[in-house]
Write an enzyme that holds these catalytic residues in place. Structure first.
Site, PDB file in Angstrom:
ATOM      1  N   GLU A 126     -18.520 -34.627  -5.681  1.00  0.00           N
ATOM      2  CA  GLU A 126     -18.316 -33.753  -6.843  1.00  0.00           C
ATOM      3  C   GLU A 126     -17.200 -32.756  -6.565  1.00  0.00           C
ATOM      4  O   GLU A 126     -17.060 -32.251  -5.443  1.00  0.00           O
ATOM      5  CB  GLU A 126     -19.613 -33.002  -7.158  1.00  0.00           C
ATOM      6  CG  GLU A 126     -19.611 -32.253  -8.468  1.00  0.00           C
ATOM      7  CD  GLU A 126     -20.987 -31.723  -8.810  1.00  0.00           C
ATOM      8  OE1 GLU A 126     -21.060 -30.566  -9.276  1.00  0.00           O
ATOM      9  OE2 GLU A 126     -21.996 -32.435  -8.611  1.00  0.00           O
ATOM     10  N   GLU A 140     -16.293 -24.173 -12.381  1.00  0.00           N
ATOM     11  CA  GLU A 140     -17.439 -23.647 -13.115  1.00  0.00           C
ATOM     12  C   GLU A 140     -17.160 -22.198 -13.499  1.00  0.00           C
ATOM     13  O   GLU A 140     -16.927 -21.354 -12.628  1.00  0.00           O
ATOM     14  CB  GLU A 140     -18.722 -23.721 -12.274  1.00  0.00           C
ATOM     15  CG  GLU A 140     -19.240 -25.135 -12.091  1.00  0.00           C
ATOM     16  CD  GLU A 140     -20.560 -25.172 -11.348  1.00  0.00           C
ATOM     17  OE1 GLU A 140     -21.492 -25.816 -11.840  1.00  0.00           O
ATOM     18  OE2 GLU A 140     -20.645 -24.550 -10.265  1.00  0.00           O
ATOM     19  N   ASP A 180     -15.654 -29.293  -8.666  1.00  0.00           N
ATOM     20  CA  ASP A 180     -16.050 -28.427  -9.784  1.00  0.00           C
ATOM     21  C   ASP A 180     -15.076 -27.305 -10.079  1.00  0.00           C
ATOM     22  O   ASP A 180     -14.608 -26.616  -9.164  1.00  0.00           O
ATOM     23  CB  ASP A 180     -17.385 -27.732  -9.471  1.00  0.00           C
ATOM     24  CG  ASP A 180     -18.521 -28.698  -9.232  1.00  0.00           C
ATOM     25  OD1 ASP A 180     -18.590 -29.704  -9.923  1.00  0.00           O
ATOM     26  OD2 ASP A 180     -19.332 -28.421  -8.327  1.00  0.00           O
TER      27      ASP A 180
END
Length: 346
Positions: free
Chosen positions: A117, A121, A119
């Site tokens: 993953e 955010e 990210d």
């Protein structure tokens, strides 16, 4: 000259890569290079009702709504073996505490225990305060070894669109905001299998994270201000479409990765590197490498700067004790509150 002025001047001198990318997106180069992908040609709705995910008439933009019933999200229809993933995003306005808007790549639905993953955010905002966001990396299911960094933005992301980009190749990962590289992660022997290596899809979501997103859950989502909307446009998917269960990359994927390694956008020019350094010095307020509460021994890929070690103290974030003694918390409140309860800066 003030630091803000120096940083803004630095940003104005780092337009080469962005200009080239926008030229490519507008169709100024061969089709093999990055291009904008319409929603119907590249994406599928992940969750939320039809009123929570609204597509523009030209199908190049999408609006995601969060209300008291549900959030919304979409993902790319395919998984990619490395790639350049990008969108121009405008975040919700006014009081948005407790809301998370995420723009990220993942393969968690295929590899539940060994997922990768990458990210962006965005962690909600109390009106009048700087927006905060984090980048993170997980590789091969290394969720216990999150590699978070947290920052504030130097602009209001709810006032206008800004481009957020994740570049992922076999040798490096670079996070960009507009023309500024904000984080570069190199594949090293020290990182071992934690470097993301399996095909990933691109995701975008908005959801209620009241329990942790803003000051460790101190400020919750207030649905008096609903619906909360984030807008995304000019989405880019540029990589080799891959079968996630295929053991070895195809020749096409090898060629695509080589192209990603050599395109101009992959190489940080000196002025950009200066802008990245200034961004990280001024706007990064948490780094896992300096969080000795979580990692008494820093992860092996971390190169510890003694000056930053002093600045971040044991929590991985700057020491605000002198300026914010009234906000101090006892350690008995738990590790998660020490990591995520971030004091507001003056």
């Amino acid at each position: 000259m003030k630091m803000n002025d120096q940083f803004r001047i630095s940003l104005s001198t780092t337009t080469v890569c962005l200009s080239l990318l926008l030229h490519l997106l507008a169709g100024g180069a061969a089709a093999a290079l990055p291009r904008i992908v319409s929603f119907r040609n590249g994406f599928t709705q992940l969750f939320g009702s039809d009123t929570n995910l609204l597509r523009s008439d030209d199908d190049n933009s999408v609006r995601l709504h969060l209300d008291q019933y549900t959030g919304a999200g979409f993902r790319s229809s395919d998984l990619y073996n490395h790639g350049l993933f990008s969108a121009r995003i405008k975040l919700p306005s006014d009081y948005t505490a407790g809301i998370v808007v995420a723009f990220y790549t993942s393969n968690g639905d295929v590899f539940e225990k060994t997922h990768d993953e990458l990210d962006f955010e965005f962690l909600g905002n109390i009106k009048g305060k700087p927006w905060r966001f984090q980048t993170n990396l997980y590789g091969n299911g290394s969720t216990s070894r999150g590699r978070e960094e947290r920052y504030t933005l130097w602009f209001d992301p709810s006032k206008a669109y800004h481009r957020y980009t994740i570049l992922w190749t076999s040798s490096k990962i670079i996070f960009y905001i507009d023309e500024v590289p904000i984080r570069e992660i190199l594949r090293t022997n020290e990182k071992g299998g934690d470097f993301p290596s399996k095909p990933m899809a691109l995701y975008a979501t908005i959801w209620d994270a009241s329990n942790w997103a803003t000051n460790g859950g101190k400020y919750k989502v207030n649905y008096k201000y609903a619906p909360f909307a984030t807008e995304m446009t000019d989405l880019v998917l540029h990589g080799c479409i891959s079968n996630p269960l295929q053991q070895l990359p195809t020749d096409n994927c090898v060629q695509m990765d080589q192209q990603l390694e050599t395109i101009h956008y992959n190489n940080i020019v000196p002025k950009q590197r200066t802008a990245m350094k200034r961004f990280r010095e001024k706007y990064m307020y948490y780094s896992y490498c300096y969080d000795t509460l979580r990692y008494p021994v820093p992860p092996p890929e971390c190169v510890i700067d003694p000056v930053l070690r002093q600045r971040f103290k044991e929590t991985g974030r700057p020491d605000f004790d002198r300026r914010h003694r009234r906000h101090s918390r006892k350690r008995s409140h738990g590790l998660s509150s020490q990591i995520y309860e971030i004091q507001d800066e003056d």
